[in-house]
Design a protein around this motif. Structure first.
Motif, PDB file in Angstrom:
ATOM      1  N   MET A  67       0.951  -1.205  -0.070  1.00 26.66           N
ATOM      2  CA  MET A  67      -0.072   0.032   0.063  1.00 26.66           C
ATOM      3  C   MET A  67       0.724   1.401   0.106  1.00 26.66           C
ATOM      4  O   MET A  67       0.434   2.471  -0.509  1.00 26.66           O
ATOM      5  CB  MET A  67      -1.003  -0.073   1.192  1.00 26.66           C
ATOM      6  CG  MET A  67      -1.980  -0.791   1.108  1.00 26.66           C
ATOM      7  SD  MET A  67      -3.228  -0.655  -0.345  1.00 26.66           S
ATOM      8  CE  MET A  67      -3.804   0.927   0.020  1.00 26.66           C
ATOM      9  N   ARG A  68       2.364   1.097   0.604  1.00 29.71           N
ATOM     10  CA  ARG A  68       2.993   2.312   0.569  1.00 29.71           C
ATOM     11  C   ARG A  68       3.046   2.836  -0.905  1.00 29.71           C
ATOM     12  O   ARG A  68       3.057   4.016  -0.944  1.00 29.71           O
ATOM     13  CB  ARG A  68       4.247   2.066   1.278  1.00 29.71           C
ATOM     14  CG  ARG A  68       5.197   3.303   1.561  1.00 29.71           C
ATOM     15  CD  ARG A  68       6.544   2.891   2.137  1.00 29.71           C
ATOM     16  NE  ARG A  68       6.260   2.108   3.549  1.00 29.71           N
ATOM     17  CZ  ARG A  68       6.187   3.096   4.570  1.00 29.71           C
ATOM     18  NH1 ARG A  68       6.482   4.041   4.380  1.00 29.71           N
ATOM     19  NH2 ARG A  68       6.116   2.352   5.666  1.00 29.71           N
ATOM     20  N   MET A  69       3.459   1.825  -1.851  1.00 30.23           N
ATOM     21  CA  MET A  69       3.628   2.393  -3.188  1.00 30.23           C
ATOM     22  C   MET A  69       2.481   2.927  -3.809  1.00 30.23           C
ATOM     23  O   MET A  69       2.726   3.851  -4.594  1.00 30.23           O
ATOM     24  CB  MET A  69       3.990   1.070  -4.076  1.00 30.23           C
ATOM     25  CG  MET A  69       5.329   0.385  -3.677  1.00 30.23           C
ATOM     26  SD  MET A  69       5.736  -1.172  -4.436  1.00 30.23           S
ATOM     27  CE  MET A  69       5.706  -0.578  -6.105  1.00 30.23           C
ATOM     28  N   LEU A  70       1.302   2.782  -3.328  1.00 28.42           N
ATOM     29  CA  LEU A  70       0.131   3.434  -3.734  1.00 28.42           C
ATOM     30  C   LEU A  70       0.060   4.920  -3.525  1.00 28.42           C
ATOM     31  O   LEU A  70      -0.270   5.555  -4.598  1.00 28.42           O
ATOM     32  CB  LEU A  70      -1.383   2.586  -3.401  1.00 28.42           C
ATOM     33  CG  LEU A  70      -2.481   3.778  -3.602  1.00 28.42           C
ATOM     34  CD1 LEU A  70      -2.653   3.542  -4.977  1.00 28.42           C
ATOM     35  CD2 LEU A  70      -3.657   2.962  -2.712  1.00 28.42           C
ATOM     36  N   PHE A  71       0.768   5.031  -2.606  1.00 31.38           N
ATOM     37  CA  PHE A  71       0.840   6.672  -2.277  1.00 31.38           C
ATOM     38  C   PHE A  71       2.089   7.568  -2.482  1.00 31.38           C
ATOM     39  O   PHE A  71       2.156   8.629  -2.337  1.00 31.38           O
ATOM     40  CB  PHE A  71       0.492   6.962  -0.860  1.00 31.38           C
ATOM     41  CG  PHE A  71      -0.695   6.481  -0.143  1.00 31.38           C
ATOM     42  CD1 PHE A  71      -1.868   7.283  -0.125  1.00 31.38           C
ATOM     43  CD2 PHE A  71      -1.132   5.147   0.282  1.00 31.38           C
ATOM     44  CE1 PHE A  71      -3.111   6.769   0.225  1.00 31.38           C
ATOM     45  CE2 PHE A  71      -2.220   4.917   0.807  1.00 31.38           C
ATOM     46  CZ  PHE A  71      -3.451   5.709   0.556  1.00 31.38           C
ATOM     47  N   ASP A  72       3.013   6.615  -3.240  1.00 33.76           N
ATOM     48  CA  ASP A  72       4.144   7.355  -3.681  1.00 33.76           C
ATOM     49  C   ASP A  72       3.841   8.190  -4.976  1.00 33.76           C
ATOM     50  O   ASP A  72       4.871   8.931  -5.173  1.00 33.76           O
ATOM     51  CB  ASP A  72       5.115   6.078  -4.081  1.00 33.76           C
ATOM     52  CG  ASP A  72       5.821   5.515  -2.746  1.00 33.76           C
ATOM     53  OD1 ASP A  72       5.694   6.195  -1.604  1.00 33.76           O
ATOM     54  OD2 ASP A  72       6.326   4.403  -2.673  1.00 33.76           O
ATOM     55  N   ALA A  73       2.897   7.656  -5.896  1.00 34.76           N
ATOM     56  CA  ALA A  73       2.711   8.611  -6.978  1.00 34.76           C
ATOM     57  C   ALA A  73       1.601   9.393  -6.889  1.00 34.76           C
ATOM     58  O   ALA A  73       1.381  10.177  -5.677  1.00 34.76           O
ATOM     59  CB  ALA A  73       2.321   7.604  -7.902  1.00 34.76           C
ATOM     60  N   ASP A  74       0.866   9.925  -7.781  1.00 37.66           N
ATOM     61  CA  ASP A  74      -0.240  11.010  -7.621  1.00 37.66           C
ATOM     62  C   ASP A  74      -1.277  10.539  -6.738  1.00 37.66           C
ATOM     63  O   ASP A  74      -1.787   9.330  -6.618  1.00 37.66           O
ATOM     64  CB  ASP A  74      -0.826  10.764  -9.326  1.00 37.66           C
ATOM     65  CG  ASP A  74      -1.781  11.902  -9.261  1.00 37.66           C
ATOM     66  OD1 ASP A  74      -1.868  12.677  -8.434  1.00 37.66           O
ATOM     67  OD2 ASP A  74      -2.995  11.575 -10.248  1.00 37.66           O
ATOM     68  N   LEU A  75      -1.611  11.631  -6.228  1.00 34.74           N
ATOM     69  CA  LEU A  75      -2.389  11.507  -4.861  1.00 34.74           C
ATOM     70  C   LEU A  75      -4.025  11.967  -5.291  1.00 34.74           C
ATOM     71  O   LEU A  75      -4.747  12.251  -4.308  1.00 34.74           O
ATOM     72  CB  LEU A  75      -2.017  12.304  -3.691  1.00 34.74           C
ATOM     73  CG  LEU A  75      -0.687  11.906  -3.032  1.00 34.74           C
ATOM     74  CD1 LEU A  75      -0.579  12.798  -1.846  1.00 34.74           C
ATOM     75  CD2 LEU A  75      -0.999  10.232  -2.540  1.00 34.74           C
ATOM     76  N   SER A  76      -4.303  12.021  -6.344  1.00 35.12           N
ATOM     77  CA  SER A  76      -5.536  12.273  -6.926  1.00 35.12           C
ATOM     78  C   SER A  76      -6.545  11.191  -6.469  1.00 35.12           C
ATOM     79  O   SER A  76      -6.449  10.065  -6.617  1.00 35.12           O
ATOM     80  CB  SER A  76      -5.511  12.434  -8.401  1.00 35.12           C
ATOM     81  OG  SER A  76      -5.641  11.052  -9.116  1.00 35.12           O
ATOM     82  N   PRO A 104       3.496   8.250   5.645  1.00 35.77           N
ATOM     83  CA  PRO A 104       2.976   9.881   5.686  1.00 35.77           C
ATOM     84  C   PRO A 104       2.036  10.415   4.635  1.00 35.77           C
ATOM     85  O   PRO A 104       1.488  11.344   4.807  1.00 35.77           O
ATOM     86  CB  PRO A 104       4.365  10.445   5.755  1.00 35.77           C
ATOM     87  CG  PRO A 104       5.212   9.347   6.413  1.00 35.77           C
ATOM     88  CD  PRO A 104       4.683   8.025   5.895  1.00 35.77           C
ATOM     89  N   ARG A 105       2.384  10.070   3.262  1.00 32.99           N
ATOM     90  CA  ARG A 105       1.705  10.607   2.188  1.00 32.99           C
ATOM     91  C   ARG A 105       0.167  10.201   2.100  1.00 32.99           C
ATOM     92  O   ARG A 105      -0.724  10.848   1.620  1.00 32.99           O
ATOM     93  CB  ARG A 105       2.519   9.877   0.960  1.00 32.99           C
ATOM     94  CG  ARG A 105       3.596  11.095   0.578  1.00 32.99           C
ATOM     95  CD  ARG A 105       4.253  10.414  -0.749  1.00 32.99           C
ATOM     96  NE  ARG A 105       3.373  10.628  -1.947  1.00 32.99           N
ATOM     97  CZ  ARG A 105       2.918  11.682  -2.441  1.00 32.99           C
ATOM     98  NH1 ARG A 105       3.784  12.867  -2.258  1.00 32.99           N
ATOM     99  NH2 ARG A 105       2.374  11.715  -3.483  1.00 32.99           N
ATOM    100  N   ALA A 106      -0.090   9.201   2.847  1.00 34.24           N
ATOM    101  CA  ALA A 106      -1.584   8.850   3.249  1.00 34.24           C
ATOM    102  C   ALA A 106      -1.957   9.933   3.953  1.00 34.24           C
ATOM    103  O   ALA A 106      -3.266  10.417   3.539  1.00 34.24           O
ATOM    104  CB  ALA A 106      -1.618   7.525   3.820  1.00 34.24           C
ATOM    105  N   MET A 107      -1.653  10.538   4.830  1.00 33.70           N
ATOM    106  CA  MET A 107      -1.877  11.649   5.633  1.00 33.70           C
ATOM    107  C   MET A 107      -2.193  12.617   4.761  1.00 33.70           C
ATOM    108  O   MET A 107      -3.010  13.533   4.800  1.00 33.70           O
ATOM    109  CB  MET A 107      -1.008  11.752   6.859  1.00 33.70           C
ATOM    110  CG  MET A 107      -1.448  13.052   7.596  1.00 33.70           C
ATOM    111  SD  MET A 107      -3.196  13.283   8.370  1.00 33.70           S
ATOM    112  CE  MET A 107      -2.731  11.948   9.738  1.00 33.70           C
ATOM    113  N   THR A 108      -1.027  12.963   4.007  1.00 32.65           N
ATOM    114  CA  THR A 108      -1.290  14.262   3.061  1.00 32.65           C
ATOM    115  C   THR A 108      -2.451  14.179   1.907  1.00 32.65           C
ATOM    116  O   THR A 108      -2.759  15.230   1.548  1.00 32.65           O
ATOM    117  CB  THR A 108       0.210  14.115   2.101  1.00 32.65           C
ATOM    118  OG1 THR A 108       1.159  14.478   2.938  1.00 32.65           O
ATOM    119  CG2 THR A 108       0.199  15.393   1.333  1.00 32.65           C
TER     120      THR A 108
END
Length: 210
Positions: free
Chosen positions: A1-10, A42-46
């Motif tokens: 799941m971490r990889m999912l948030f590494d890219a575009d957060l749309s 952390p990008r999931a929070m973003t």
């Protein structure tokens, strides 16, 4: 799941991916999306900012350690886009409700001092149960499931397991550039010092005592 948030957060990208990962169709105003232990990604929070601004019709809840979230420099926090809710252990009244002592809980909530005095012994019995058990949900659930013959051994076993989990979690918050073994040892010493220091008449925690 971490990889999912590494890219575009749309949201247009995240929702289908989350649906595939969870095996659940995510529909607006009908599905609660939960990011558990969000400090680990952390990008999931973003991404909560994107949900708030571009797709408010989705209900998103993020859980995690406030300390863990605070210790991720370089990641932006969605200021003004998140409603915070701090969770605490159960209170005595909540403990009574969990143990199905509804009448006793309602009596305490009514603040009927005369009736409470009459029921003093019963209240004290349950207060002792609460003081032994504490207010952590899993432990209260285990205690309540053994009533009317409470299994104090099972409760203590769970409590010890929880304390060990906290202790094992210390190393996660240690700066690996600064003697991690020594810092973890110091954290454990602070942790071990808490009960004896709280037992003092002066409840002030003194680091020098550690």
């Amino acid at each position: 799941m971490r990889m999912l948030f590494d890219a575009d957060l749309s949201v247009e990208r995240l929702i289908p991916a989350l649906s595939i990962e969870s095996g659940t169709r995510i529909t607006p105003e009908d599905t609660l999306v939960i990011f558990d232990e969000v400090q680990e990604v952390p990008r999931a929070m973003t991404s909560l900012k994107m949900f708030n601004e571009a797709a408010p019709e989705y209900d998103v809840l993020a859980t995690g350690s406030a300390l863990g979230i605070a210790m991720h420099p370089g990641f932006s926090f969605p200021v003004g886009k998140v409603s915070r809710l701090k969770l605490y252990p159960m209170s005595f009244v909540e403990f009574l409700y969990a143990c199905k002592q509804y009448a006793l809980a309602e009596m305490l909530e009514s603040k009927d001092s005369l009736l409470i005095n009459v029921m003093h012994d019963r209240v004290m019995t349950w207060l002792r149960y609460f003081m032994y058990t504490g207010g952590m949900p899993e432990i209260v659930e285990a205690f309540a499931s053994t009533l009317p013959n409470p299994d104090f051994t099972a409760v203590r076993k769970l409590q010890n397991s929880l304390v060990s989990d906290y202790r094992d979690d210390f190393s996660k918050h240690v700066d690996m550039r600064d003697s991690p073994a020594v810092t973890t040892l110091r954290l454990n010493q602070v942790w071990d010092s808490i009960p004896s220091q709280l037992a003092k008449e002066n409840k002030k925690f003194v680091y020098g005592v550690v």
